[in-house]
Design a protein around this motif. Structure first.
Motif, PDB file in Angstrom:
ATOM      1  N   CYS A  86      -5.983  -3.208   1.434  1.00  0.00           N
ATOM      2  CA  CYS A  86      -4.772  -2.923   0.654  1.00  0.00           C
ATOM      3  C   CYS A  86      -5.115  -1.915  -0.438  1.00  0.00           C
ATOM      4  O   CYS A  86      -6.119  -2.057  -1.146  1.00  0.00           O
ATOM      5  CB  CYS A  86      -4.221  -4.207   0.035  1.00  0.00           C
ATOM      6  SG  CYS A  86      -2.693  -3.964  -0.898  1.00  0.00           S
ATOM      7  N   GLU A  87      -4.301  -0.902  -0.587  1.00  0.00           N
ATOM      8  CA  GLU A  87      -4.568   0.167  -1.538  1.00  0.00           C
ATOM      9  C   GLU A  87      -4.196  -0.197  -2.968  1.00  0.00           C
ATOM     10  O   GLU A  87      -4.385   0.609  -3.885  1.00  0.00           O
ATOM     11  CB  GLU A  87      -3.829   1.431  -1.104  1.00  0.00           C
ATOM     12  CG  GLU A  87      -4.338   1.984   0.218  1.00  0.00           C
ATOM     13  CD  GLU A  87      -3.575   3.206   0.672  1.00  0.00           C
ATOM     14  OE1 GLU A  87      -3.037   3.931  -0.210  1.00  0.00           O
ATOM     15  OE2 GLU A  87      -3.498   3.453   1.888  1.00  0.00           O
TER      16      GLU A  87
ATOM     17  N   SER B 195       0.824  -1.207   0.000  1.00  0.00           N
ATOM     18  CA  SER B 195       0.000   0.000   0.000  1.00  0.00           C
ATOM     19  C   SER B 195       0.858   1.257   0.000  1.00  0.00           C
ATOM     20  O   SER B 195       0.541   2.245  -0.672  1.00  0.00           O
ATOM     21  CB  SER B 195      -0.927   0.016   1.226  1.00  0.00           C
ATOM     22  OG  SER B 195      -1.959  -0.935   1.107  1.00  0.00           O
TER      23      SER B 195
ATOM     24  N   ALA C  76      -7.519   2.137  -6.784  1.00  0.00           N
ATOM     25  CA  ALA C  76      -7.628   2.069  -5.321  1.00  0.00           C
ATOM     26  C   ALA C  76      -8.913   2.732  -4.841  1.00  0.00           C
ATOM     27  O   ALA C  76      -9.613   2.193  -3.968  1.00  0.00           O
ATOM     28  CB  ALA C  76      -6.418   2.738  -4.674  1.00  0.00           C
TER      29      ALA C  76
END
Length: 239
Positions: free
Chosen positions: A75-76, A20, A187
């Motif tokens: 999680c990005e 991330s 994202a």
């Protein structure tokens, strides 16, 4: 069969956090080696049951299985599961938490908890109804039958089933497409879709407007618009 140990869980959580934060990481592939994707939790490494007091089990679940699943959901970067074999218990939920799921034809998914007299953990009772509906989720969890990859795809738990020998190449091709995309907009899209399952229309539309506001400050959004006007293929940098 890649049962998750306490150390492995913490390692995966740390890797997802690093992904991330690292601009150089544009996509994540979660897969395994050997004949199993993940057979569930490795109970051999669990704390001793003697001397427990009320609250210990709940705390263990919150800090363990739930943290692992949350790390995937939050999680990005887009997370792709390449399920190469049996995914049971927390292993199945680990795959279902991913943004996209590829499965080898020989893979199978098992809600194994009922076989051990246990309640599903790792967000299973949260994830499954949202993916297949409550009735199908109950069927899978009440009986604990093995679900072949092809049937998992039919139910919507898997995006694509491929021959075993093509899994790695297909996962790489999908990951490369994701990595070449506008990472920040992906994202934000992930956040919107995940949040939409728990929010009302007004909240969802407000979040959408804010995501648009944030995204238009990125290089890739500007590049996307410019490439359209200039009639060329965009080159995204992930920022």
């Amino acid at each position: 069969m890649n049962a998750v140990t306490w150390e492995q869980r913490e390692h995966v959580i740390a890797l997802l956090a690093d992904a991330s934060a690292d601009p150089a990481v544009r996509a994540v592939v979660l897969t395994a080696t050997g004949r199993g994707f993940c057979a569930g939790a490795d109970l051999r490494g669990a704390p001793a049951t003697t001397g427990r007091v009320p609250g210990d089990v709940a705390r263990t679940i919150r800090l363990g299985a739930q943290r692992l699943i949350t790390a995937v959901l939050d999680c990005e970067k887009p997370v792709l599961a390449a399920v190469n074999g049996t995914a049971a218990g927390i292993g199945a939920h680990l795959a279902f938490a991913c943004d996209l799921v590829l499965a080898a034809e020989s893979a199978k998914f098992i809600e194994v908890f009922v076989r051990r007299g246990l309640v599903p953990d790792g967000g299973g009772a949260y994830l499954l109804p949202r993916l297949v509906g409550p009735q199908r989720a109950k069927e899978l969890m009440f009986f604990g039958d093995a679900l072949p990859a092809a049937e998992a795809e039919r139910l919507g738990l898997v995006n694509r089933t491929v021959p075993d020998e093509e899994l790695a190449a297909t996962a790489r091709a999908w990951a490369e497409r994701l990595a070449a995309g506008p990472t920040r907009s992906i994202a934000l899209t992930k956040q919107l879709v995940n949040a939409s399952l728990d929010t009302d229309r007004t909240t969802a539309l407000a979040a959408e407007a804010m995501a648009q506001e944030i995204n238009m400050t990125t290089h890739d959004a500007q590049e996307g618009v410019a490439s359209f006007v200039e009639r060329r293929k965009p080159t995204y940098r992930g920022v």
